[in-house]
Design a protein around this motif. Structure first.
Motif, mmCIF file in Angstrom:
data_model
loop_
_atom_site.group_PDB
_atom_site.id
_atom_site.type_symbol
_atom_site.label_atom_id
_atom_site.label_comp_id
_atom_site.label_asym_id
_atom_site.label_seq_id
_atom_site.Cartn_x
_atom_site.Cartn_y
_atom_site.Cartn_z
ATOM 1 N N ARG A 120 0.824 -1.214 0.000
ATOM 2 C CA ARG A 120 0.000 0.000 0.000
ATOM 3 C C ARG A 120 0.860 1.266 0.000
ATOM 4 N NH1 ARG A 120 -5.476 -0.470 -1.142
ATOM 5 N NH2 ARG A 120 -6.430 -2.118 0.085
ATOM 6 N N PHE A 121 1.997 1.195 0.680
ATOM 7 C CA PHE A 121 2.823 2.386 0.867
ATOM 8 C C PHE A 121 4.023 2.431 -0.080
ATOM 9 C CE2 PHE A 121 0.586 1.637 4.787
ATOM 10 C CZ PHE A 121 0.178 2.898 5.177
ATOM 11 N N PHE A 122 4.181 1.405 -0.912
ATOM 12 C CA PHE A 122 5.348 1.335 -1.779
ATOM 13 C C PHE A 122 4.882 1.376 -3.222
ATOM 14 C CE2 PHE A 122 9.208 -1.225 -3.269
ATOM 15 C CZ PHE A 122 9.998 -0.094 -3.309
ATOM 16 N N GLY A 123 5.033 2.558 -3.846
ATOM 17 C CA GLY A 123 4.494 2.804 -5.176
ATOM 18 C C GLY A 123 4.701 1.714 -6.207
ATOM 19 N N PRO A 124 5.938 1.241 -6.433
ATOM 20 C CA PRO A 124 6.159 0.239 -7.472
ATOM 21 C C PRO A 124 5.414 -1.066 -7.246
ATOM 22 C CG PRO A 124 8.230 1.266 -6.820
ATOM 23 C CD PRO A 124 7.193 1.736 -5.841
ATOM 24 N N LEU A 125 5.049 -1.358 -5.990
ATOM 25 C CA LEU A 125 4.365 -2.619 -5.688
ATOM 26 C C LEU A 125 2.850 -2.481 -5.659
ATOM 27 C CD1 LEU A 125 6.538 -4.053 -2.769
ATOM 28 C CD2 LEU A 125 6.570 -4.739 -5.156
ATOM 29 N N ARG A 126 2.359 -1.285 -5.370
ATOM 30 C CA ARG A 126 0.938 -1.100 -5.080
ATOM 31 C C ARG A 126 0.031 -1.662 -6.169
ATOM 32 N NH1 ARG A 126 0.583 4.425 -4.679
ATOM 33 N NH2 ARG A 126 1.557 4.266 -2.638
ATOM 34 N N ALA A 127 0.433 -1.491 -7.422
ATOM 35 C CA ALA A 127 -0.428 -1.905 -8.534
ATOM 36 C C ALA A 127 -0.311 -3.388 -8.861
ATOM 37 C CB ALA A 127 -0.095 -1.083 -9.786
ATOM 38 N N PHE A 128 0.620 -4.107 -8.240
ATOM 39 C CA PHE A 128 0.859 -5.495 -8.640
ATOM 40 C C PHE A 128 0.711 -6.509 -7.507
ATOM 41 C CE2 PHE A 128 3.428 -2.776 -11.449
ATOM 42 C CZ PHE A 128 2.852 -3.106 -12.664
ATOM 43 N N VAL A 129 0.799 -6.078 -6.254
ATOM 44 C CA VAL A 129 0.708 -7.032 -5.138
ATOM 45 C C VAL A 129 -0.639 -7.760 -5.109
ATOM 46 C CG1 VAL A 129 0.570 -7.226 -2.626
ATOM 47 C CG2 VAL A 129 2.455 -5.982 -3.671
#
Length: 218
Positions: A120-129
């Motif tokens: 939720r707080f880490f931009g590069p991961l938010r869209a893929f987790v």
């Protein structure tokens, strides 16, 4: 995209009744797989926090709209991953993001439920987790609990800077004049605690990497 978010902020400031809906739509798209990588809603939520502090927006409407949007976006991404399985990784929209997806897959395997909160707080991961934990077949009940909880925490954390900035600058200025030495001691103590925690975390991470390398060599 920045101009679009700026227009959304102006619209919210003028049309208070629609604030929850507009913010919900923005957080929904930010939480969707792939699309979320191009919708940075952080600035808009910070601005909304300032408007809440000023009494312009109703806090419960804002929080509810943002949380519902974030939960729905992650839930749809999760079901896409669960429904399509590993086949989702071969979709044309995801091909340009192969590196991020591969890294996210390793990350989700290692951290499990915690990856939803951190993502939720880490931009590069938010869209893929969310889509990745769906591919990895995380149990629905576990995911939904983490989804709702992390969305609530994330929304409050994004609204807080704007709220505190609008609400507390005058108080902070007064405190700095009246209690300067006390604030300096508190700040120093906080830095020490953060440094100790960071050092322990780095040492633990180094130890785990060493153990993995040793196991690989054997």
């Amino acid at each position: 995209m920045d101009s679009l978010l700026s227009s959304a902020a102006d619209f919210i400031a003028r049309h208070h009744v629609w604030a929850g809906v507009v913010l919900g739509v923005v957080t929904f798209f930010e939480s969707l797989v792939v699309i979320g990588a191009f919708v940075p809603a952080t600035g808009l939520l910070v601005a909304a926090g300032g408007l809440v502090a000023a009494g312009v927006l109703d806090p419960w409407t804002v929080i509810a709209g943002c949380v519902i949007g974030a939960v729905m976006g992650d839930a749809i991404s999760y079901w896409i991953g669960r429904r399509l399985g590993t086949g989702v990784l071969r979709q044309p929209l995801l091909l340009p993001h192969r590196r991020k997806i591969a890294w996210t897959r390793l990350y989700c395997r290692r951290y499990g439920v915690a990856s939803i909160f951190i993502g939720r707080f880490f931009g590069p991961l938010r869209a893929f987790v969310p889509v990745m934990v769906g591919v990895l077949r995380m149990r629905q009940r576990v995911f939904q609990l983490a989804n709702v909880t992390s969305a609530f925490v994330w929304v409050l954390a994004m609204l807080a800077p704007g709220y505190l900035a609008a609400k507390g600058l005058a108080k902070l200025e007064f405190m700095s004049e009246a209690h300067g030495p006390t604030l300096m001691l508190i700040a120093f103590g906080t830095l020490v605690v953060v440094a100790v925690v960071a050092m322990r975390w780095l040492k633990g991470r180094a130890a785990r990497r060493s153990a993995l390398l040793a196991a690989a060599v054997k």
